[in-house]
Design a protein around this motif. Structure first.
Motif, short mmCIF file in Angstrom:
data_model
loop_
_atom_site.label_atom_id
_atom_site.label_comp_id
_atom_site.label_asym_id
_atom_site.label_seq_id
_atom_site.Cartn_x
_atom_site.Cartn_y
_atom_site.Cartn_z
N THR A 192 0.82 -1.21 0.00
CA THR A 192 0.00 0.00 0.00
C THR A 192 0.86 1.26 0.00
O THR A 192 1.84 1.35 0.72
CB THR A 192 -0.91 0.02 1.24
OG1 THR A 192 -1.76 -1.13 1.21
CG2 THR A 192 -1.77 1.27 1.27
N ASN A 193 0.48 2.22 -0.82
CA ASN A 193 1.10 3.54 -0.79
C ASN A 193 0.33 4.42 0.18
O ASN A 193 -0.82 4.79 -0.08
CB ASN A 193 1.09 4.18 -2.19
CG ASN A 193 2.02 3.46 -3.14
OD1 ASN A 193 3.14 3.09 -2.76
ND2 ASN A 193 1.57 3.24 -4.37
N MET A 194 0.95 4.74 1.30
CA MET A 194 0.27 5.48 2.35
C MET A 194 0.07 6.95 1.97
O MET A 194 0.91 7.55 1.31
CB MET A 194 1.09 5.44 3.65
CG MET A 194 1.42 4.04 4.13
SD MET A 194 0.01 3.23 4.86
CE MET A 194 0.69 1.61 5.18
N SER A 195 -1.04 7.50 2.42
CA SER A 195 -1.25 8.94 2.29
C SER A 195 -0.12 9.68 3.01
O SER A 195 0.28 9.32 4.12
CB SER A 195 -2.60 9.32 2.89
OG SER A 195 -2.67 10.70 3.11
N THR A 196 0.39 10.71 2.39
CA THR A 196 1.51 11.45 2.98
C THR A 196 1.09 12.32 4.16
O THR A 196 1.94 12.90 4.83
CB THR A 196 2.17 12.35 1.92
OG1 THR A 196 1.19 13.20 1.34
CG2 THR A 196 2.80 11.50 0.82
#
Length: 442
Positions: A192-196
Motif C-alpha cells: 500500500t502507498n500510504m497517504s503522505t
C-alpha cells in the motif's frame, strides 16, 4: 421559547427522557445535553422538525434504542453520541437525511451490523469515529471517496477482511487511521502507498501477516502494529521516510527477525520503541543511546491532538514478570524483551536520561550491567531478567529513586545486592536464579 437557537445543558445531573417537545424549537441550531450520565430513552423523532439544527451532542449519557432512520436533520454538521447504549444497525440513510455531516462520533455504544457503504454520501465528512462497538463485515471500500476525511477510528469492533488500500492512499487528508483490535487480515497492505498526511496508524491486535510496507507517510508519528504475525525485518527504507517524524513504534508480538536497525538512533523524536516478543538477533545497536528526545531528563511525551479520537493511545508499561502497573498517559520506553539478542548491554544506553521503561529481559545478553544505567534518573522499570549477565549489580543503581520495578533474576550475577532507597522495597524473586548474589532481600 420558539426563538431559541442554542440550548446547552452539558455537564449536569439531569435525569429522565429527552422531551419530544424540544421538536417545537424550529430555530434551534445547537442542542447539547452531554455528560448528564443518566438521561435515558432514545432520540425523539420530533427533532426532525429542527431543520436548522447543526450540532447534536448527547454524549456520555444512558440513552438506548436504535438510531431512527426517520430522523431527518438536513443542516446537521456535528453528531456526537459517544458513550451511550445505542444498539442495532447504523442507518443506511444517515447521509441522505443529514448530507452536511462533517463529524460523527459514535464511540462506545452497542451498534452492530455492517458499516454502511452509503456513508460515502457524506461528502464533507472529516471525522468518522466508530470505535468500541460491535460492527462486523468489511471496511467499505466506498469510504475512499471521502477526500476530506481526517480521522477514521474503527478500533475494538469485529471487522474482518482486508483494509481497502484505496482508503490509505486516496484519502489524501487522512491523519488518523485506527483499526486496532479487530479481525482484519493483510490483503495487499504490504504494497500500500500510504497517504503522505498520515500521522497515526494503529492496526494492533488483528490477523495481519506478511512483510511490513516499504513506504510510510513522512509525517507518521505513531505506529502500532503489535500482536499480529508480520514477518521479515524492519525495512531500511523507513530510515529516510520516518526518522524525522516518528515518535512511537509498537512492533511487539509479531514474528519479525533480523538485526535491530542502527538508524533508529537517528530518529530524533522517538520516545517509545517496543520490539518485544519477536525473533530479532545480533547485538543491541549502541546508536540507540543517542536518540535525542530521550537524552533529556526533562522530556515528556505529548499526545496527538485530542486523544478522544484514538482510544488505543492509552499505553501501558510492558506487562511482564516484574510489573503490571498501568501508565496513566504516555511513557517513554525501550522494550526489547523476548528476542534472541546477544552481546553486552551498550553503555551508551546510559545517555537516555528521559527513559522511564527499559526492558531487556528474556534474551541471551552477556557481560556486566553497565554502571552508566545509573544516569537514567527517570527510570521506573528496569528488566534484565533471564539473560547471561555476570559481575556485580552496580551500587550506583541505588540512586534511582523512581525505580519501582527491578528484576535481574536468572543470570550469573554475584556479590552483595545494593542496599538502601528503592532496593529495600524490592521483592526477593527479582533476584532469584543468581547463586552468587547475597544480602537482603535474599
Amino acid at each position: 421559547l420558539p426563538a431559541l437557537r442554542i440550548l446547552n445543558l452539558n455537564g449536569n445531573s439531569l435525569t429522565g427522557y429527552i422531551p419530544p417537545t424540544l421538536g417545537m424549537l424550529t430555530q434551534l441550531e445547537k442542542l447539547s445535553l452531554a455528560f448528564n450520565l443518566d438521561l435515558r430513552g432514545g432520540i425523539p423523532s420530533s427533532l426532525s422538525n429542527c431543520t436548522k439544527l447543526q450540532v447534536l451532542d448527547l454524549a456520555n449519557n444512558f440513552l438506548t434504542g436504535g438510531l431512527d432512520d426517520s430522523l431527518r436533520l438536513p443542516s446537521l454538521i456535528r453528531l456526537s453520541l459517544q458513550q451511550n447504549n445505542f444498539q442495532g444497525r447504523l442507518p443506511d440513510h444517515l447521509c441522505n437525511n443529514s448530507p452536511a455531516l462533517s463529524f460523527v462520533d459514535l464511540i462506545d455504544n452497542r451498534l452492530s451490523g455492517s458499516i454502511p457503504q452509503s456513508l460515502a454520501n457524506c461528502t464533507s465528512l472529516q471525522d468518522l469515529l466508530l470505535d468500541i462497538n460491535q460492527f462486523t463485515g468489511n471496511i467499505p471500500q466506498e469510504l475512499s471517496a471521502l477526500t476530506s476525511l481526517r480521522s477514521l477510528a474503527l478500533s475494538l469492533n469485529l471487522l474482518s477482511g482486508e483494509i481497502p488500500p484505496s482508503i490509505l492512499s486516496n484519502c489524501t487528508m487522512l491523519e488518523v487511521f485506527d483499526a486496532g483490535h479487530n479481525k482484519l487480515d493483510s490483503g495487499s497492505f504490504s504494497d500500500t502507498n500510504m497517504s503522505t498526511s498520515l500521522v497515526l496508524l494503529h492496526l494492533n491486535r488483528n490477523r495481519m501477516s506478511g512483510r511490513l510496507p516499504n513506504t510510510m507517510s513522512p509525517r507518521l508519528g505513531y505506529l502500532n502494529l503489535n500482536h499480529n504475525s508480520f514477518t521479515g525485518g524492519i525495512p531500511d527504507t523507513w530510515s529516510s521516510s520516518l526518522c524525522g517524524s516518528i515518535r512511537l513504534v509498537h512492533l511487539g508480538w509479531n514474528m519479525l527477525e533480523g538485526k535491530i536497525p542502527s538508524w533508529l538512533g537517528n530518529c530524533t523524536n522517538l520516545f517509545y520503541l517496543d520490539l518485544e516478543d519477536n525473533n530479532f538477533n545480533g547485538t543491541i545497536p549502541p546508536q540507540l543511546g543517542y536518540i535525542s528526545a530521550l537524552s533529556s531528563r526533562e522530556f515528556r511525551p505529548k499526545s496527538i491532538g485530542n486523544c478522544r479520537i484514538c482510544p488505543s493511545m492509552a499505553f501501558f508499561l510492558p506487562s511482564n514478570s516484574i510489573s503490571s502497573k498501568s501508565a496513566n498517559g504516555l511513557r517513554t520506553g525501550l522494550s526489547l524483551r523476548l528476542n534472541k539478542l546477544t552481546g553486552g548491554i551498550p553503555h551508551e544506553l546510559g545517555n537516555l536520561q528521559g527513559l522511564q521503561v527499559l526492558d531487556l529481559g528474556n534474551n541471551s545478553l552477556s557481560g556486566p550491567i553497565p554502571p552508566s544505567l545509573s544516569n537514567l534518573t527517570n527510570l521506573e522499570l528496569l528488566g534484565l531478567y533471564n539473560n547471561n549477565l555476570s559481575g556485580t549489580i552496580p551500587s550506583s543503581l541505588s540512586s534511582l529513586t523512581f525505580l519501582n520495578a527491578f528484576s535481574v533474576s536468572n543470570n550469573n550475577l554475584q556479590g552483595r545486592i545494593p542496599e538502601g532507597t528503592q532496593f529495600s522495597t524490592f521483592r526477593p524473586d527479582w533476584f532469584d536464579g543468581n547463586p552468587g548474589l547475597c544480602g537482603p532481600p535474599l
